[in-house]
Design an enzyme around this catalytic site. Sequence first.
Site, PDB file in Angstrom:
ATOM      1  N   LYS A 122       1.775  -4.086   6.836  1.00 57.69           N
ATOM      2  CA  LYS A 122       2.372  -4.163   4.801  1.00 57.69           C
ATOM      3  C   LYS A 122       3.759  -3.316   5.560  1.00 57.69           C
ATOM      4  O   LYS A 122       4.647  -4.293   4.196  1.00 57.69           O
ATOM      5  CB  LYS A 122       1.291  -2.877   4.549  1.00 57.69           C
ATOM      6  CG  LYS A 122       0.228  -2.914   3.733  1.00 57.69           C
ATOM      7  CD  LYS A 122      -0.146  -4.533   3.428  1.00 57.69           C
ATOM      8  CE  LYS A 122      -1.219  -4.697   3.543  1.00 57.69           C
ATOM      9  NZ  LYS A 122      -1.723  -5.741   2.747  1.00 57.69           N
ATOM     10  N   SER A 147       1.032  -0.931   0.186  1.00 62.01           N
ATOM     11  CA  SER A 147       0.064   0.111  -0.288  1.00 62.01           C
ATOM     12  C   SER A 147       0.284   1.321  -0.060  1.00 62.01           C
ATOM     13  O   SER A 147       1.972   1.517   0.225  1.00 62.01           O
ATOM     14  CB  SER A 147      -1.175   0.077   1.370  1.00 62.01           C
ATOM     15  OG  SER A 147      -1.458   1.230   1.491  1.00 62.01           O
ATOM     16  N   TYR A 176      -2.077  -1.489  11.103  1.00 65.32           N
ATOM     17  CA  TYR A 176      -2.530  -1.693   9.710  1.00 65.32           C
ATOM     18  C   TYR A 176      -1.307  -1.603   8.819  1.00 65.32           C
ATOM     19  O   TYR A 176      -0.342  -2.583   7.275  1.00 65.32           O
ATOM     20  CB  TYR A 176      -3.524  -1.880   8.637  1.00 65.32           C
ATOM     21  CG  TYR A 176      -3.978  -1.561   7.690  1.00 65.32           C
ATOM     22  CD1 TYR A 176      -4.057  -3.210   6.910  1.00 65.32           C
ATOM     23  CD2 TYR A 176      -3.378  -0.126   6.712  1.00 65.32           C
ATOM     24  CE1 TYR A 176      -4.506  -3.155   5.690  1.00 65.32           C
ATOM     25  CE2 TYR A 176      -3.494  -0.456   5.243  1.00 65.32           C
ATOM     26  CZ  TYR A 176      -3.846  -2.093   4.653  1.00 65.32           C
ATOM     27  OH  TYR A 176      -4.395  -2.188   3.891  1.00 65.32           O
TER      28      TYR A 176
HETATM   29  P1  NAD Z   1     -10.733  -7.357   1.344  1.00 66.26           P
HETATM   30  O1  NAD Z   1     -11.513  -7.226   2.593  1.00 66.26           O
HETATM   31  O2  NAD Z   1     -11.997  -6.707   0.332  1.00 66.26           O
HETATM   32  O3  NAD Z   1     -10.576  -8.660   0.486  1.00 66.26           O
HETATM   33  C1  NAD Z   1      -9.867  -9.159   1.677  1.00 66.26           C
HETATM   34  C2  NAD Z   1     -10.503 -10.632   1.448  1.00 66.26           C
HETATM   35  O4  NAD Z   1      -9.408 -11.460   2.053  1.00 66.26           O
HETATM   36  C3  NAD Z   1     -11.222 -10.546   2.449  1.00 66.26           C
HETATM   37  O5  NAD Z   1     -12.553 -11.753   1.149  1.00 66.26           O
HETATM   38  C4  NAD Z   1     -11.748 -11.739   3.228  1.00 66.26           C
HETATM   39  O6  NAD Z   1     -12.725 -12.451   3.949  1.00 66.26           O
HETATM   40  C5  NAD Z   1     -10.418 -11.912   3.366  1.00 66.26           C
HETATM   41  N1  NAD Z   1      -9.935 -12.834   4.010  1.00 66.26           N
HETATM   42  C6  NAD Z   1      -8.598 -11.607   4.822  1.00 66.26           C
HETATM   43  N2  NAD Z   1      -8.279 -12.591   5.934  1.00 66.26           N
HETATM   44  C7  NAD Z   1      -8.405 -14.224   5.381  1.00 66.26           C
HETATM   45  C8  NAD Z   1      -7.797 -15.163   5.911  1.00 66.26           C
HETATM   46  N3  NAD Z   1      -7.131 -15.348   7.314  1.00 66.26           N
HETATM   47  N4  NAD Z   1      -7.628 -16.405   5.538  1.00 66.26           N
HETATM   48  C9  NAD Z   1      -8.167 -16.297   4.220  1.00 66.26           C
HETATM   49  N5  NAD Z   1      -8.673 -15.277   3.175  1.00 66.26           N
HETATM   50  C10 NAD Z   1      -8.889 -14.210   4.377  1.00 66.26           C
HETATM   51  O7  NAD Z   1      -9.874  -6.377   1.208  1.00 66.26           O
HETATM   52  P2  NAD Z   1      -9.456  -5.282  -0.560  1.00 66.26           P
HETATM   53  O8  NAD Z   1      -9.432  -4.050  -0.162  1.00 66.26           O
HETATM   54  O9  NAD Z   1      -9.967  -6.155  -1.657  1.00 66.26           O
HETATM   55  O10 NAD Z   1      -7.676  -5.909  -0.533  1.00 66.26           O
HETATM   56  C11 NAD Z   1      -6.861  -6.677  -0.551  1.00 66.26           C
HETATM   57  C12 NAD Z   1      -5.625  -6.627  -0.056  1.00 66.26           C
HETATM   58  O11 NAD Z   1      -5.566  -5.194  -0.491  1.00 66.26           O
HETATM   59  C13 NAD Z   1      -5.495  -6.220   1.745  1.00 66.26           C
HETATM   60  O12 NAD Z   1      -4.411  -6.896   1.843  1.00 66.26           O
HETATM   61  C14 NAD Z   1      -5.076  -4.489   1.501  1.00 66.26           C
HETATM   62  O13 NAD Z   1      -4.550  -4.928   2.956  1.00 66.26           O
HETATM   63  C15 NAD Z   1      -4.382  -4.568   0.472  1.00 66.26           C
HETATM   64  N6  NAD Z   1      -5.056  -2.961  -0.197  1.00 66.26           N
HETATM   65  C16 NAD Z   1      -5.780  -2.539  -0.428  1.00 66.26           C
HETATM   66  C17 NAD Z   1      -6.369  -1.135  -0.196  1.00 66.26           C
HETATM   67  C18 NAD Z   1      -7.732  -0.686  -0.472  1.00 66.26           C
HETATM   68  O14 NAD Z   1      -7.851   0.549  -0.456  1.00 66.26           O
HETATM   69  N7  NAD Z   1      -8.463  -1.563  -0.349  1.00 66.26           N
HETATM   70  C19 NAD Z   1      -5.440  -0.370  -0.668  1.00 66.26           C
HETATM   71  C20 NAD Z   1      -4.180  -0.771  -0.555  1.00 66.26           C
HETATM   72  C21 NAD Z   1      -3.732  -1.683  -0.288  1.00 66.26           C
HETATM   73  C1  WQD Z   2      -9.817   9.267   0.982  1.00 67.28           C
HETATM   74  C2  WQD Z   2     -10.046  10.725   1.439  1.00 67.28           C
HETATM   75  C3  WQD Z   2     -10.073  11.574   3.673  1.00 67.28           C
HETATM   76  C4  WQD Z   2     -13.913  10.230   4.468  1.00 67.28           C
HETATM   77  C5  WQD Z   2      -6.973   4.398   3.567  1.00 67.28           C
HETATM   78  C6  WQD Z   2      -5.361   3.562   3.768  1.00 67.28           C
HETATM   79  C7  WQD Z   2      -4.969   3.817   3.393  1.00 67.28           C
HETATM   80  C8  WQD Z   2      -4.938   1.748   1.996  1.00 67.28           C
HETATM   81  C9  WQD Z   2      -6.295   3.379   1.223  1.00 67.28           C
HETATM   82  C10 WQD Z   2      -5.190  -0.166   2.200  1.00 67.28           C
HETATM   83  C11 WQD Z   2      -8.561  11.315   2.665  1.00 67.28           C
HETATM   84  C12 WQD Z   2     -10.795  11.801   3.028  1.00 67.28           C
HETATM   85  C13 WQD Z   2     -12.682   9.347   3.634  1.00 67.28           C
HETATM   86  C14 WQD Z   2     -14.808  10.284   4.154  1.00 67.28           C
HETATM   87  C15 WQD Z   2     -13.523  12.363   3.577  1.00 67.28           C
HETATM   88  N1  WQD Z   2      -5.685   0.977   2.176  1.00 67.28           N
HETATM   89  N2  WQD Z   2     -12.417  11.328   3.407  1.00 67.28           N
HETATM   90  N3  WQD Z   2     -14.856  12.058   4.467  1.00 67.28           N
HETATM   91  O1  WQD Z   2      -7.431   7.211   3.695  1.00 67.28           O
HETATM   92  O2  WQD Z   2      -5.881   7.512   1.927  1.00 67.28           O
HETATM   93  O3  WQD Z   2      -6.127   5.511   2.805  1.00 67.28           O
HETATM   94  O4  WQD Z   2      -6.945   3.710   2.326  1.00 67.28           O
HETATM   95  O5  WQD Z   2      -3.489  -0.157   2.190  1.00 67.28           O
HETATM   96  O6  WQD Z   2      -3.935   2.429   4.570  1.00 67.28           O
HETATM   97  O7  WQD Z   2      -5.721   4.819   4.782  1.00 67.28           O
HETATM   98  O8  WQD Z   2      -8.478   7.206   1.518  1.00 67.28           O
HETATM   99  O9  WQD Z   2     -10.671   6.853   1.511  1.00 67.28           O
HETATM  100  O10 WQD Z   2     -10.159   6.393   3.671  1.00 67.28           O
HETATM  101  O11 WQD Z   2      -9.777   9.124   2.264  1.00 67.28           O
HETATM  102  O12 WQD Z   2     -13.444  13.213   3.115  1.00 67.28           O
HETATM  103  O13 WQD Z   2     -16.156   9.800   5.424  1.00 67.28           O
HETATM  104  O14 WQD Z   2     -11.262  11.352   1.641  1.00 67.28           O
HETATM  105  O15 WQD Z   2      -9.535  12.595   4.490  1.00 67.28           O
HETATM  106  O16 WQD Z   2      -8.698  12.269   2.070  1.00 67.28           O
HETATM  107  P1  WQD Z   2      -7.375   6.684   2.668  1.00 67.28           P
HETATM  108  P2  WQD Z   2     -10.317   6.813   2.565  1.00 67.28           P
END
Ligand code: NAD
Ligand code: WQD
Length: 343
Positions: A154, A125, A150
């Site tokens: 990562k 991330s 969290y």
């Molecule tokens: P998500 O929660 O939609 O998907 C994760 C999936 O993993 C879920 O279906 C959950 O049921 C499954 N899971 C969790 N723990 C498990 C376990 N112990 N065994 C088997 N399955 C398990 O999340 P996402 O948004 O699709 O994110 C996917 C990956 O990307 C994650 O590693 C997350 O940290 C990373 N990521 C997400 C974002 C974001 O903003 N969505 C940003 C950066 C990184």
């Molecule tokens: C985006 C912008 C908020 C909600 C988070 C995690 C990061 C990554 C992605 C996994 C920010 C603003 C939000 C609301 C708002 N996940 N906001 N009102 O904070 O960039 O990242 O998700 O790795 O680790 O921290 O994403 O969508 O929460 O926020 O004003 O109700 O929207 O302040 O500027 P963020 P976000």
Amino acid sequence: MKILVTGGLGFIGSHTAVELQNQGFDVVIVDDLSNSSLDVLDGISRITGKTPIFEKLDLREKNTVQNFFKRHSDISGVIHFAASKAVGESVENPLMYYENNISSLVYLLQELEKKGNANFIFSSSCTVYGQAEKMPITEDAPVQQAISPYGNTKQIGEEIIKDVVKVSDINAVLLRYFNPIGAHPSAEIGELPIGVPQNLVPFITQTGIGLRQELSVFGDDYPTPDGTCIRDYIHVVDLAKAHVVALRRLLEKKNVEKTEVFNVGTGKGSSVLEVIHAFEKVSQQKLPYKIVGRREGDVISAYANTDKANKVLGWKAESTLEEALSSAWKWEQKIRKAIKVNS
Ligand code: NAD
Ligand code: WQD
């Protein structure tokens, strides 16, 4: 060729499973359904005409992971999405996050180390950069002290992979996602936040549909052109495609380093107000919102320099912010209708 997609019923994993199947890979999904539902498997099948192999299992159980690899010795690559991802929850319950995000990773790597000739893609991330000094952010920007457990999982995850890769026959790609949004254009799969969404776009679409009264904009006194924070919002389908390209690079042994790191974003920063206005344009309605105080832990600005992914992977995000928001809106409208019919 068989590819294991952990967390493949989740938001990003399900879109990646679709792209993999569309490109002829055989997909095996494992997921414990802790943050997803089996309906997603049907969605993937309807889009691709093929149902991936699915096993409901919890990657925190070491024996289960070992048994899985005994049954599937012919896995050519692993894309590891499974993790817990709620930043606030990780502050409340750090051990849950360290157990799920770190143990699962270690158990998977132990099996891949035994197996040899393994290819591994990790969901990292942009959170690892914290508030980077320079925009756009390049991959060599320093990793900063994580603000949340969290985020720390990562950073630690990346370090674990680099250490293991050095001494094993595993090659890895770490993909640092910026802010994934949107849904498949078919609206068969999308993001399904449980409870009140913490992320901006699901909160916007739920407000648009009337499920939430108004959006709170967290601060308009940041040093940015309109005072609100800037992020790099990437369409989840573009992000999914980046995984397939990275996987091919590993399978074709084109990687020049055993662990390679890529930013996956659009390269364009958008402010919260710009996202709101783009949503108003695609949904053709006003979005009720109010400005409130800053949210703790938010960085001012984060958007990617994507030159490395463009040049080395030959990958580029194709969708605009409006296209991504439009797909998110179509998905929100569809699921709310489905929930109404079923209730
Ligand atoms: P998500 O929660 O939609 O998907 C994760 C999936 O993993 C879920 O279906 C959950 O049921 C499954 N899971 C969790 N723990 C498990 C376990 N112990 N065994 C088997 N399955 C398990 O999340 P996402 O948004 O699709 O994110 C996917 C990956 O990307 C994650 O590693 C997350 O940290 C990373 N990521 C997400 C974002 C974001 O903003 N969505 C940003 C950066 C990184
Ligand atoms: C985006 C912008 C908020 C909600 C988070 C995690 C990061 C990554 C992605 C996994 C920010 C603003 C939000 C609301 C708002 N996940 N906001 N009102 O904070 O960039 O990242 O998700 O790795 O680790 O921290 O994403 O969508 O929460 O926020 O004003 O109700 O929207 O302040 O500027 P963020 P976000």
